[in-house]
Design a protein around this motif. Structure first.
Motif, PDB file in Angstrom:
ATOM      1  N   GLY A 110      10.289   7.722 -42.128  1.00  0.00           N
ATOM      2  CA  GLY A 110       9.709   6.596 -41.400  1.00  0.00           C
ATOM      3  C   GLY A 110      10.663   6.041 -40.370  1.00  0.00           C
ATOM      4  N   TRP A 111      10.150   5.076 -39.606  1.00  0.00           N
ATOM      5  CA  TRP A 111      10.910   4.437 -38.536  1.00  0.00           C
ATOM      6  C   TRP A 111      10.994   2.936 -38.784  1.00  0.00           C
ATOM      7  CZ3 TRP A 111      13.073   7.291 -34.515  1.00  0.00           C
ATOM      8  CH2 TRP A 111      12.667   8.635 -34.436  1.00  0.00           C
ATOM      9  N   PHE A 112      12.082   2.349 -38.308  1.00  0.00           N
ATOM     10  CA  PHE A 112      12.272   0.915 -38.438  1.00  0.00           C
ATOM     11  C   PHE A 112      12.706   0.336 -37.083  1.00  0.00           C
ATOM     12  CE2 PHE A 112      12.971   2.725 -42.608  1.00  0.00           C
ATOM     13  CZ  PHE A 112      12.339   1.838 -43.471  1.00  0.00           C
ATOM     14  N   ARG A 113      12.352  -0.926 -36.867  1.00  0.00           N
ATOM     15  CA  ARG A 113      12.777  -1.619 -35.657  1.00  0.00           C
ATOM     16  C   ARG A 113      13.227  -3.029 -36.030  1.00  0.00           C
ATOM     17  NH1 ARG A 113      12.257  -0.968 -30.299  1.00  0.00           N
ATOM     18  NH2 ARG A 113      10.872   0.826 -30.606  1.00  0.00           N
ATOM     19  N   TRP A 128      15.696   2.790 -35.727  1.00  0.00           N
ATOM     20  CA  TRP A 128      16.352   3.886 -36.430  1.00  0.00           C
ATOM     21  C   TRP A 128      15.338   4.592 -37.327  1.00  0.00           C
ATOM     22  CZ3 TRP A 128      16.786  -1.215 -37.699  1.00  0.00           C
ATOM     23  CH2 TRP A 128      16.501  -1.588 -39.013  1.00  0.00           C
ATOM     24  N   ALA A 129      15.680   5.798 -37.700  1.00  0.00           N
ATOM     25  CA  ALA A 129      14.811   6.613 -38.549  1.00  0.00           C
ATOM     26  C   ALA A 129      15.467   6.819 -39.900  1.00  0.00           C
ATOM     27  CB  ALA A 129      14.524   7.956 -37.893  1.00  0.00           C
ATOM     28  N   SER A 130      14.649   7.073 -40.905  1.00  0.00           N
ATOM     29  CA  SER A 130      15.165   7.309 -42.250  1.00  0.00           C
ATOM     30  C   SER A 130      14.241   8.268 -42.991  1.00  0.00           C
ATOM     31  CB  SER A 130      15.272   5.993 -43.042  1.00  0.00           C
ATOM     32  OG  SER A 130      15.630   6.244 -44.392  1.00  0.00           O
ATOM     33  N   ALA A 131      14.855   9.175 -43.745  1.00  0.00           N
ATOM     34  CA  ALA A 131      14.091  10.086 -44.597  1.00  0.00           C
ATOM     35  C   ALA A 131      14.064   9.603 -46.039  1.00  0.00           C
ATOM     36  CB  ALA A 131      14.682  11.496 -44.525  1.00  0.00           C
ATOM     37  N   GLN A 132      14.503   8.345 -46.247  1.00  0.00           N
ATOM     38  CA  GLN A 132      14.566   7.784 -47.596  1.00  0.00           C
ATOM     39  C   GLN A 132      13.715   6.524 -47.717  1.00  0.00           C
ATOM     40  OE1 GLN A 132      16.043   9.268 -50.066  1.00  0.00           O
ATOM     41  NE2 GLN A 132      17.044  10.874 -48.891  1.00  0.00           N
ATOM     42  N   VAL A 133      12.587   6.498 -47.067  1.00  0.00           N
ATOM     43  CA  VAL A 133      11.680   5.364 -47.185  1.00  0.00           C
ATOM     44  C   VAL A 133      10.956   5.478 -48.537  1.00  0.00           C
ATOM     45  CG1 VAL A 133       9.746   4.101 -46.181  1.00  0.00           C
ATOM     46  CG2 VAL A 133      11.372   5.317 -44.694  1.00  0.00           C
ATOM     47  N   GLN A 134      11.196   4.530 -49.404  1.00  0.00           N
ATOM     48  CA  GLN A 134      10.641   4.583 -50.751  1.00  0.00           C
ATOM     49  C   GLN A 134       9.272   3.912 -50.806  1.00  0.00           C
ATOM     50  OE1 GLN A 134      12.015   6.279 -53.320  1.00  0.00           O
ATOM     51  NE2 GLN A 134      13.657   6.917 -51.914  1.00  0.00           N
ATOM     52  N   PRO A 186       8.591  -0.356 -42.709  1.00  0.00           N
ATOM     53  CA  PRO A 186       8.604   0.940 -42.029  1.00  0.00           C
ATOM     54  C   PRO A 186       7.333   1.196 -41.230  1.00  0.00           C
ATOM     55  CG  PRO A 186       8.055   1.232 -44.336  1.00  0.00           C
ATOM     56  CD  PRO A 186       8.394  -0.218 -44.174  1.00  0.00           C
ATOM     57  N   GLU A 187       7.468   2.063 -40.259  1.00  0.00           N
ATOM     58  CA  GLU A 187       6.345   2.592 -39.496  1.00  0.00           C
ATOM     59  C   GLU A 187       6.311   4.097 -39.712  1.00  0.00           C
ATOM     60  OE1 GLU A 187       6.791   1.470 -35.438  1.00  0.00           O
ATOM     61  OE2 GLU A 187       7.101  -0.664 -35.878  1.00  0.00           O
ATOM     62  N   PHE A 188       5.104   4.665 -39.693  1.00  0.00           N
ATOM     63  CA  PHE A 188       4.954   6.088 -39.977  1.00  0.00           C
ATOM     64  C   PHE A 188       4.129   6.768 -38.884  1.00  0.00           C
ATOM     65  CE2 PHE A 188       6.723   5.774 -44.174  1.00  0.00           C
ATOM     66  CZ  PHE A 188       6.342   4.529 -44.646  1.00  0.00           C
ATOM     67  N   SER A 189       4.496   8.007 -38.608  1.00  0.00           N
ATOM     68  CA  SER A 189       3.685   8.813 -37.697  1.00  0.00           C
ATOM     69  C   SER A 189       2.414   9.237 -38.420  1.00  0.00           C
ATOM     70  CB  SER A 189       4.473  10.046 -37.250  1.00  0.00           C
ATOM     71  OG  SER A 189       4.706  10.915 -38.357  1.00  0.00           O
ATOM     72  N   SER A 190       1.474   9.779 -37.692  1.00  0.00           N
ATOM     73  CA  SER A 190       0.214  10.222 -38.308  1.00  0.00           C
ATOM     74  C   SER A 190       0.462  11.360 -39.300  1.00  0.00           C
ATOM     75  CB  SER A 190      -0.775  10.659 -37.228  1.00  0.00           C
ATOM     76  OG  SER A 190      -0.206  11.675 -36.418  1.00  0.00           O
ATOM     77  N   ASP A 191       1.407  12.259 -38.976  1.00  0.00           N
ATOM     78  CA  ASP A 191       1.706  13.365 -39.898  1.00  0.00           C
ATOM     79  C   ASP A 191       2.330  12.849 -41.192  1.00  0.00           C
ATOM     80  OD1 ASP A 191       0.747  15.184 -38.092  1.00  0.00           O
ATOM     81  OD2 ASP A 191       2.714  15.700 -37.261  1.00  0.00           O
ATOM     82  N   SER A 192       3.252  11.898 -41.055  1.00  0.00           N
ATOM     83  CA  SER A 192       3.891  11.349 -42.240  1.00  0.00           C
ATOM     84  C   SER A 192       2.894  10.561 -43.087  1.00  0.00           C
ATOM     85  CB  SER A 192       5.066  10.452 -41.836  1.00  0.00           C
ATOM     86  OG  SER A 192       5.813  10.051 -42.970  1.00  0.00           O
ATOM     87  N   THR A 193       1.989   9.843 -42.428  1.00  0.00           N
ATOM     88  CA  THR A 193       0.950   9.096 -43.145  1.00  0.00           C
ATOM     89  C   THR A 193       0.075  10.037 -43.959  1.00  0.00           C
ATOM     90  OG1 THR A 193       0.901   7.357 -41.465  1.00  0.00           O
ATOM     91  CG2 THR A 193      -1.040   7.573 -42.876  1.00  0.00           C
ATOM     92  N   MET A 206       3.817  17.683 -51.109  1.00  0.00           N
ATOM     93  CA  MET A 206       4.284  18.026 -49.781  1.00  0.00           C
ATOM     94  C   MET A 206       5.680  17.434 -49.570  1.00  0.00           C
ATOM     95  SD  MET A 206       0.735  17.283 -47.692  1.00  0.00           S
ATOM     96  CE  MET A 206       1.472  17.727 -46.104  1.00  0.00           C
ATOM     97  N   PRO A 207       6.642  18.242 -49.129  1.00  0.00           N
ATOM     98  CA  PRO A 207       8.009  17.741 -48.968  1.00  0.00           C
ATOM     99  C   PRO A 207       8.151  16.856 -47.735  1.00  0.00           C
ATOM    100  CG  PRO A 207       7.862  19.985 -48.184  1.00  0.00           C
ATOM    101  CD  PRO A 207       6.525  19.662 -48.770  1.00  0.00           C
ATOM    102  N   VAL A 208       9.250  16.106 -47.708  1.00  0.00           N
ATOM    103  CA  VAL A 208       9.559  15.276 -46.550  1.00  0.00           C
ATOM    104  C   VAL A 208       9.966  16.186 -45.388  1.00  0.00           C
ATOM    105  CG1 VAL A 208      11.094  13.516 -45.628  1.00  0.00           C
ATOM    106  CG2 VAL A 208      10.278  13.352 -47.980  1.00  0.00           C
ATOM    107  N   ILE A 209       9.413  15.938 -44.233  1.00  0.00           N
ATOM    108  CA  ILE A 209       9.736  16.710 -43.040  1.00  0.00           C
ATOM    109  C   ILE A 209      10.440  15.795 -42.048  1.00  0.00           C
ATOM    110  CG2 ILE A 209       8.806  18.040 -41.110  1.00  0.00           C
ATOM    111  CD1 ILE A 209       6.492  18.864 -42.887  1.00  0.00           C
ATOM    112  N   LEU A 210      11.626  16.188 -41.629  1.00  0.00           N
ATOM    113  CA  LEU A 210      12.386  15.390 -40.674  1.00  0.00           C
ATOM    114  C   LEU A 210      11.744  15.493 -39.290  1.00  0.00           C
ATOM    115  CD1 LEU A 210      16.079  16.228 -41.651  1.00  0.00           C
ATOM    116  CD2 LEU A 210      14.632  14.365 -42.443  1.00  0.00           C
ATOM    117  N   GLU A 211      11.425  14.359 -38.710  1.00  0.00           N
ATOM    118  CA  GLU A 211      10.834  14.345 -37.376  1.00  0.00           C
ATOM    119  C   GLU A 211      11.902  14.366 -36.291  1.00  0.00           C
ATOM    120  OE1 GLU A 211       8.179  11.013 -37.280  1.00  0.00           O
ATOM    121  OE2 GLU A 211       7.041  11.709 -39.008  1.00  0.00           O
TER     122      GLU A 211
END
Length: 246
Positions: free
Chosen positions: A51-54, A62-68, A104-111, A137-142
């Motif tokens: 996900g993304w944060f602002r 910034w981006a993070s692959a650890q959004v719980q 967090p904010e999520f892209s359509s793919d991550s959603t 489905m595993p986490v995919i780094l954008e």
């Protein structure tokens, strides 16, 4: 995209009904969910996502692959109705002092990945073997990420929920301690200073002690040689005296 719960719920219901057309499920956000604090009959599911944060103060992103993401689920068998309560955990800006947790904010793919994993969990837990089973489905780094997870500014880590946070607080034993444990010795006590064995054997130490003893004593002062010399001189003197008297 910012989380639009109505869009999320609609997509979630569509995914459920593809497998179970008669099922009715609702999805609601709940910022008060606590890990392992479940009402009777509810189940828990947790996953992480990209996900993304602002920052609301400095506008840094910034981006993070650890959004719980924590979910509590419940299903009523007789009515085929279920509900999901979901909590998204935030992160704080590293640059701003006293910053708040940003959502967090999520892209359509991550959603889609988040909701698909949630649906697979529901189908497995509530509908048994009659459903198609798929791996999560595993986490995919954008984007590529640098550095380790910022546990100090992760809300889930501060609450002890983030698995990555728990891993990052576990320190590995030092090499000296590992080698010490491999020898079969007991580990040093708390506050004790571990001093490695210098490898001296008893015989070497004994030789050193003997050597030091000889150095301290100096040259041998054994009186036996002097006594012999005196005795020989006395004997010679007596013999000479006898011949002289004859």
């Amino acid at each position: 995209m910012v989380v639009d719960i109505q869009t999320w719920e609609q997509t979630f219901q569509e995914l459920i009904q593809e497998a179970k057309p008669w099922a009715k499920w609702t999805l609601k956000l709940d910022g008060n969910l606590q890990q392992d604090c479940l009402a009777h009959g509810w189940k828990q599911y947790q996953q992480r996502a990209f996900g993304w944060f602002r920052c609301s103060s400095c506008q840094r992103s910034w981006a993070s692959a650890q959004v719980q993401i924590l979910c509590h689920t419940s299903w009523e068998h007789w009515t085929s109705q279920g509900q999901v309560r979901m909590r998204l955990f935030g992160q704080r800006c590293q640059k701003c002092s006293w910053s708040q947790y940003e959502m967090p904010e999520f892209s359509s793919d991550s959603t889609m990945r988040i909701l698909s994993n949630l649906v697979q969990h529901i189908l497995k837990k509530y509908y048994g073997n009659g459903t198609r089973k798929s791996p999560e489905m595993p986490v995919i780094l954008e984007v590529s990420l640098e550095g380790s997870h910022d546990t100090a500014n992760c809300e889930a880590c501060t609450l002890g929920i983030c698995g990555q946070g728990l891993k990052s607080h576990m320190t590995k034993p030092s090499k000296s301690l590992l080698s010490h444990l491999k020898t079969g010795n007991s580990s040093p006590g708390i506050g004790a200073v571990y001093i490695p064995n210098q490898g001296k054997n008893p015989s070497a130490e004994t030789k050193e002690a003997k050597g030091r003893g000889y150095e301290e004593l100096g040259p041998s002062q054994d009186p036996a040689p002097l006594t012999i010399c005196v005795f020989i001189l006395l004997l010679v003197f007596i013999i000479v005296k006898c011949f002289t008297s004859e």
